[in-house]
Scaffold this active site. Structure first.
Site, short mmCIF file in Angstrom:
data_model
loop_
_atom_site.label_atom_id
_atom_site.label_comp_id
_atom_site.label_asym_id
_atom_site.label_seq_id
_atom_site.Cartn_x
_atom_site.Cartn_y
_atom_site.Cartn_z
N ARG A 117 38.85 -43.13 54.66
CA ARG A 117 39.21 -42.84 53.42
C ARG A 117 38.85 -42.36 52.29
O ARG A 117 38.18 -42.87 51.50
CB ARG A 117 39.68 -44.69 52.91
CG ARG A 117 41.26 -44.49 52.07
CD ARG A 117 41.67 -45.66 52.13
NE ARG A 117 42.65 -45.73 50.97
CZ ARG A 117 42.50 -46.49 49.94
NH1 ARG A 117 41.47 -47.41 49.50
NH2 ARG A 117 43.74 -46.22 49.11
N HIS B 60 45.69 -42.39 44.69
CA HIS B 60 45.05 -43.27 44.25
C HIS B 60 44.40 -43.31 41.82
O HIS B 60 43.50 -42.68 41.83
CB HIS B 60 43.17 -43.11 43.98
CG HIS B 60 42.67 -44.26 44.75
ND1 HIS B 60 42.16 -44.56 45.50
CD2 HIS B 60 41.91 -45.00 43.44
CE1 HIS B 60 41.65 -46.06 45.58
NE2 HIS B 60 41.63 -46.03 44.12
N GLU C 212 47.18 -49.29 45.51
CA GLU C 212 47.35 -50.43 44.23
C GLU C 212 48.54 -49.97 42.91
O GLU C 212 47.71 -50.31 42.17
CB GLU C 212 46.18 -50.56 44.02
CG GLU C 212 45.51 -50.81 44.99
CD GLU C 212 43.86 -51.39 44.27
OE1 GLU C 212 43.37 -51.36 42.76
OE2 GLU C 212 42.92 -52.14 45.21
N ASN D 4 43.93 -53.99 50.13
CA ASN D 4 42.47 -54.28 49.54
C ASN D 4 42.36 -55.57 48.50
O ASN D 4 43.42 -56.15 48.28
CB ASN D 4 43.13 -53.64 48.63
CG ASN D 4 42.93 -51.85 48.77
OD1 ASN D 4 43.11 -51.24 50.02
ND2 ASN D 4 43.15 -50.84 47.49
N TYR E 56 39.77 -58.47 47.97
CA TYR E 56 38.20 -58.07 46.84
C TYR E 56 37.84 -60.02 46.41
O TYR E 56 36.50 -59.54 46.75
CB TYR E 56 38.14 -57.81 45.12
CG TYR E 56 37.99 -56.19 45.76
CD1 TYR E 56 36.86 -55.49 45.70
CD2 TYR E 56 39.34 -55.37 45.51
CE1 TYR E 56 36.89 -54.34 46.30
CE2 TYR E 56 38.82 -54.34 46.12
CZ TYR E 56 37.54 -53.13 46.14
OH TYR E 56 37.75 -52.37 45.58
N GLU F 56 40.41 -51.04 51.41
CA GLU F 56 39.14 -52.01 50.64
C GLU F 56 38.42 -53.26 50.58
O GLU F 56 39.66 -54.11 50.74
CB GLU F 56 39.59 -51.38 48.92
CG GLU F 56 39.77 -50.13 48.52
CD GLU F 56 40.33 -49.56 47.63
OE1 GLU F 56 40.17 -50.32 46.77
OE2 GLU F 56 41.00 -48.76 47.12
C1 PNW Z 1 40.23 -51.12 43.00
N1 PNW Z 1 40.67 -54.81 38.39
O1 PNW Z 1 40.80 -51.39 41.76
C2 PNW Z 1 40.59 -49.33 43.70
O2 PNW Z 1 41.30 -49.21 44.16
C3 PNW Z 1 39.08 -48.76 43.12
O3 PNW Z 1 39.70 -47.48 43.00
C4 PNW Z 1 38.18 -49.40 42.97
O4 PNW Z 1 37.00 -49.00 42.57
C5 PNW Z 1 37.74 -50.28 43.18
O5 PNW Z 1 39.46 -51.77 43.46
C6 PNW Z 1 37.46 -51.86 42.91
O6 PNW Z 1 37.41 -51.96 41.81
C7 PNW Z 1 40.72 -52.12 41.16
O7 PNW Z 1 40.65 -55.19 37.33
C8 PNW Z 1 40.01 -52.00 39.89
O8 PNW Z 1 41.12 -56.57 38.67
C9 PNW Z 1 40.12 -53.19 38.31
C10 PNW Z 1 40.72 -54.25 39.63
C11 PNW Z 1 40.71 -55.00 40.71
C12 PNW Z 1 40.67 -53.59 41.68
#
Ligand code: PNW
Length: 466
Positions: A73, A118, A163, A303, A305, A371
């Site tokens: 990706r 992005h 996002e 995505n 996390y 992601e």
């Molecule tokens: C995503 N937060 O972004 C993005 O899609 C990526 O580019 C990034 O590197 C990845 O997550 C890891 O952070 C985020 O502050 C950026 O909560 C910031 C946040 C969450 C997701």
């Protein structure tokens, strides 16, 4: 365990890896401006050079091959292709660069998943109002058509916008991402709205002009935490959780997958706060005269996390802000380890729960986890045992979602192929399967133990199956 055609991928984004910010006629993006302003990013760092993937793509390809990925990706830099943001001026060198990337991937039997946007809006368009301006959606549609036309014969998986939540909130409510606007309670809703319009226009363009010939699929990547009430027996916490889900996942998924409009709880919460403050509603409405939003995703791109517990309350005093609209506070469960960045509590089982939620609430769509990852800060550890465990645990949860919950999961993309420019955290936060030595002019890439682990998981799941 996993279907034979399951997509095993890793992701990157143009601004985070390419560098070459002025090379060969590239235009500036809002991240170029934002980082150069100073005072915005850890250590005053920027993506001027980053991993130098614009010059060192061959090195990235080697990493992709070593991992045994079936999919990669990447995102296209809008300003590298169209320096002024519009199609009147095409930067041929940019086209050549991405042509080579795509051709090389295909030659290695790796399928590209391409993100059009992005976080890196051409600065020229920011100067005309950026995502707050309705016209940016139309310009995005032209850019998307240009990309479908140029690359679409070879690209079968497209993400329009990555996002929109993060762009809207961090870029326009909190001001911690480019363009750095702090306009709490207003701009983010407008920006989110224009991004949804842009996405829908591009999907309709693909559908009517390119789908028959190119036979690809188009979606937008929606980020969401898994959320649970802090106190499972408390009605206020349950309602707060529902509200917060509506303001995050629901904000973008509900219009596209369920009704063509924002979740009712979101609109009523915003309207109630607006009334109190003497504002007319701040959440725009979709026009009947524009292409419909409902049904504009060929798959669900998620995505994921981390997870949060939720309780009622929060806000910003008298002022208008998204926090007051949501009236829901996020709490970390003390049993969840924090890895690297402060916001990333490690909760692999949250992904399974979220996948099941998506199946049940969004009409059982095909899902790609576009992601998911784990960050490292401080001292470099190439033997990153914890991250290796994290990938094992998380992928096991995806397997359960597939087999036990019968979620239609089609692929998993680790974030990220490389250590890279992690937005406001600069290079201090490392998400890579490969370490990148930013002190080295050649940006030497070295595989982490987690990279080796991921390669092992991929090869185990791909062979032994016929
Ligand atoms: C995503 N937060 O972004 C993005 O899609 C990526 O580019 C990034 O590197 C990845 O997550 C890891 O952070 C985020 O502050 C950026 O909560 C910031 C946040 C969450 C997701």
């Amino acid at each position: 365990m996993f279907p034979r055609d399951f997509a095993w991928g890793a992701g990157t984004a143009a601004y985070q890896i390419e560098g070459g910010w002025q090379a060969d006629g590239k235009g500036a993006s809002i991240w170029d401006t934002f980082t150069h302003e100073g005072g915005r990013v850890f250590g005053e760092q920027n993506g001027d050079e980053a991993c130098r993937s614009y010059e060192l793509w061959d090195e990235d390809l080697k990493c992709i091959e070593t991992l045994g990925l079936t999919h990669y990706r990447l995102s296209l830099s809008w300003a590298r292709l169209l320096p002024d943001g519009n199609t009147r001026h095409v930067n041929q060198k940019g086209v050549e660069y991405y042509n080579k990337v795509i051709d090389d991937l295909l030659a290695c039997n790796v399928s590209p998943m391409v993100t059009l946007y992005h976080f890196d809006l051409p600065q020229a368009l920011q100067d005309q109002g950026g995502w707050k301006s309705a016209g940016t959606a139309t310009l995005f549609d032209s850019y998307a058509k240009f990309c479908f036309h140029t690359f679409g014969g070879r690209v079968k998986l497209w993400i329009t916008i990555n996002e929109p939540y993060v762009c809207a909130k961090l870029g326009h409510e909190d001001g911690t991402h480019a363009p750095g606007l702090k306009e709490p309670g207003t701009a983010a809703y407008l920006v989110g709205h224009n991004m949804l319009r842009a996405h829908a226009m591009a999907w309709h363009s693909y559908d009517s002009l390119y789908r028959a010939q190119q036979e690809g699929a188009v979606s937008l990547a929606i980020n969401s935490d898994w959320l649970e009430p802090l106190n499972a027996g408390c009605a206020e916490d349950i309602a707060a959780t529902e509200r917060l889900l509506a303001f995050t996942l629901g904000w973008f998924a509900w219009p596209v997958f369920v009704t063509g409009d924002y979740p009712e709880v979101m609109r009523s919460a915003i309207d109630a706060q607006s009334e109190k403050s003497g504002y007319s509603s701040r959440l725009p409405s979709f026009s009947k005269d524009e292409p419909a939003i409902l049904g504009t995703a060929d798959f669900f791109a998620l995505n994921y996390y981390t997870s949060r517990k939720v309780k009622q309350g929060g806000g910003c005093g008298e002022k208008l802000c998204m926090k007051s609209d949501r009236d829901a506070g996020e709490v970390l469960d003390p049993s969840w380890p924090i890895c690297g960045v402060s916001w990333l509590a490690v909760v692999p089982q949250g992904l399974r729960k979220l996948l099941k939620y998506i199946k049940n609430n969004f009409n059982n769509p095909a899902v790609y986890v576009t992601e998911n990852g784990f960050s490292q800060v401080g001292r470099l550890q190439t033997e990153d045992v914890q991250r290796a465990e994290f990938y094992k645990d998380t992928i096991a949860e995806v397997a359960k979602a597939l087999q036990e919950d019968e979620v239609n999961v089609r692929g998993y993309f680790a974030w990220s192929l490389l250590d890279n420019f992690e937005w406001a955290d600069g290079f201090s936060v490392r998400f890579g399967l490969y370490h990148v030595d930013f002190a080295d002019a050649k940006r030497k890439r070295t595989i982490y133990r987690s990279g080796r682990e991921y390669a092992k998981i991929i090869s185990k799941n791909r062979c032994g199956q016929s």
